[in-house]
Design a protein around this motif. Sequence first.
Motif, PDB file in Angstrom:
ATOM      1  N   GLU A  37       0.821  -1.213   0.000  1.00  0.00           N
ATOM      2  CA  GLU A  37       0.000   0.000   0.000  1.00  0.00           C
ATOM      3  C   GLU A  37       0.855   1.264   0.000  1.00  0.00           C
ATOM      4  OE1 GLU A  37      -2.322   0.081   3.609  1.00  0.00           O
ATOM      5  OE2 GLU A  37      -0.584  -0.471   4.821  1.00  0.00           O
ATOM      6  N   ASP A  38       2.113   1.158   0.400  1.00  0.00           N
ATOM      7  CA  ASP A  38       3.029   2.297   0.432  1.00  0.00           C
ATOM      8  C   ASP A  38       3.760   2.506  -0.892  1.00  0.00           C
ATOM      9  OD1 ASP A  38       2.311   2.620   3.073  1.00  0.00           O
ATOM     10  OD2 ASP A  38       4.127   1.690   3.879  1.00  0.00           O
ATOM     11  N   GLY A  39       3.439   1.696  -1.905  1.00  0.00           N
ATOM     12  CA  GLY A  39       4.084   1.829  -3.208  1.00  0.00           C
ATOM     13  C   GLY A  39       5.461   1.199  -3.286  1.00  0.00           C
ATOM     14  N   GLU A  40       5.772   0.336  -2.329  1.00  0.00           N
ATOM     15  CA  GLU A  40       7.050  -0.375  -2.342  1.00  0.00           C
ATOM     16  C   GLU A  40       6.823  -1.815  -2.784  1.00  0.00           C
ATOM     17  OE1 GLU A  40       9.678   1.787   1.073  1.00  0.00           O
ATOM     18  OE2 GLU A  40       8.366   0.173   1.743  1.00  0.00           O
ATOM     19  N   LEU A  41       7.916  -2.486  -3.077  1.00  0.00           N
ATOM     20  CA  LEU A  41       7.885  -3.903  -3.413  1.00  0.00           C
ATOM     21  C   LEU A  41       8.691  -4.644  -2.357  1.00  0.00           C
ATOM     22  CD1 LEU A  41       6.821  -5.752  -5.702  1.00  0.00           C
ATOM     23  CD2 LEU A  41       9.119  -5.630  -6.689  1.00  0.00           C
ATOM     24  N   ILE A  42       8.109  -5.711  -1.810  1.00  0.00           N
ATOM     25  CA  ILE A  42       8.808  -6.527  -0.821  1.00  0.00           C
ATOM     26  C   ILE A  42       8.976  -7.932  -1.379  1.00  0.00           C
ATOM     27  CG2 ILE A  42       8.732  -7.585   1.474  1.00  0.00           C
ATOM     28  CD1 ILE A  42       7.208  -5.180   2.489  1.00  0.00           C
ATOM     29  N   CYS A  43      10.204  -8.421  -1.304  1.00  0.00           N
ATOM     30  CA  CYS A  43      10.526  -9.794  -1.676  1.00  0.00           C
ATOM     31  C   CYS A  43      10.887 -10.530  -0.390  1.00  0.00           C
ATOM     32  CB  CYS A  43      11.717  -9.794  -2.630  1.00  0.00           C
ATOM     33  SG  CYS A  43      12.441 -11.410  -2.942  1.00  0.00           S
ATOM     34  N   LEU A  67      18.657  -7.411  -4.271  1.00  0.00           N
ATOM     35  CA  LEU A  67      18.308  -5.988  -4.333  1.00  0.00           C
ATOM     36  C   LEU A  67      18.080  -5.541  -5.771  1.00  0.00           C
ATOM     37  CD1 LEU A  67      20.620  -4.696  -1.534  1.00  0.00           C
ATOM     38  CD2 LEU A  67      18.193  -4.129  -1.741  1.00  0.00           C
ATOM     39  N   ASP A  68      18.932  -5.963  -6.678  1.00  0.00           N
ATOM     40  CA  ASP A  68      18.798  -5.587  -8.091  1.00  0.00           C
ATOM     41  C   ASP A  68      17.449  -6.035  -8.644  1.00  0.00           C
ATOM     42  OD1 ASP A  68      19.633  -4.603 -10.638  1.00  0.00           O
ATOM     43  OD2 ASP A  68      20.320  -6.604 -11.185  1.00  0.00           O
ATOM     44  N   GLU A  69      17.087  -7.260  -8.389  1.00  0.00           N
ATOM     45  CA  GLU A  69      15.811  -7.799  -8.885  1.00  0.00           C
ATOM     46  C   GLU A  69      14.628  -7.057  -8.260  1.00  0.00           C
ATOM     47  OE1 GLU A  69      13.445 -10.722 -11.049  1.00  0.00           O
ATOM     48  OE2 GLU A  69      15.568 -10.223 -11.162  1.00  0.00           O
ATOM     49  N   THR A  70      14.682  -6.808  -6.971  1.00  0.00           N
ATOM     50  CA  THR A  70      13.563  -6.161  -6.281  1.00  0.00           C
ATOM     51  C   THR A  70      13.417  -4.704  -6.703  1.00  0.00           C
ATOM     52  OG1 THR A  70      13.871  -7.666  -4.418  1.00  0.00           O
ATOM     53  CG2 THR A  70      12.524  -5.711  -4.025  1.00  0.00           C
ATOM     54  N   MET A  71      14.511  -3.965  -6.755  1.00  0.00           N
ATOM     55  CA  MET A  71      14.428  -2.566  -7.163  1.00  0.00           C
ATOM     56  C   MET A  71      14.001  -2.455  -8.627  1.00  0.00           C
ATOM     57  SD  MET A  71      17.672  -0.744  -5.206  1.00  0.00           S
ATOM     58  CE  MET A  71      18.889  -1.679  -6.118  1.00  0.00           C
TER      59      MET A  71
END
Length: 179
Positions: A37-43, A67-71
């Motif tokens: 909901e905060d516009g972030e992606l969590i792996c 980190l590369d994949e998630t960002m």
Amino acid sequence: MEEKMVKILKRQESSEDCFVCGMNNPIGFNSHFYETEDGELICLAESKFEYQSYPGRLHGGIAATLLDETMGRAILIKNPGVWGVTVDMELTYKKPVPLDCTLRVIGRIDVDRHLFTASGEVLLEDGTVAVTAKAKYMKMPVSKISEGIESDSEILFMAETEREVDSISREGPLKVIYK
């Protein structure tokens, strides 16, 4: 430190063979990515023995890969079908990352242009920030990245899971609430 829970809006699709999200890659992470909901992606990723560097420690290059994949995937939150190709990445290793634990890898888009910037971090189970990163990516359709692939639907699918995630702790100790 108390956990701050964030609501999961959507789980992103996975691939067959990717090292991080590939569901059929026997040496990969088989990780899922959750839009918050905060516009972030969590792996959520398991640090396994196979990814060891020094005894009992995750290899720094593997932390960089997560980190590369998630960002890079965070761009999909507001730009479906647009992928990020890494141009530049800077990491700061703050704490060793142990093996045999669940990591939270968080990515967010800071500036959304043709060349977008992102930031992220790897959090340990207790909420400690172990690695931080900043990166630049070029927006590109998958057809220009992989020869012979015309669209996302050729490589992505909604992987089956035992339970869907409702919310994840963004800060503090790792906590996952299922639907």
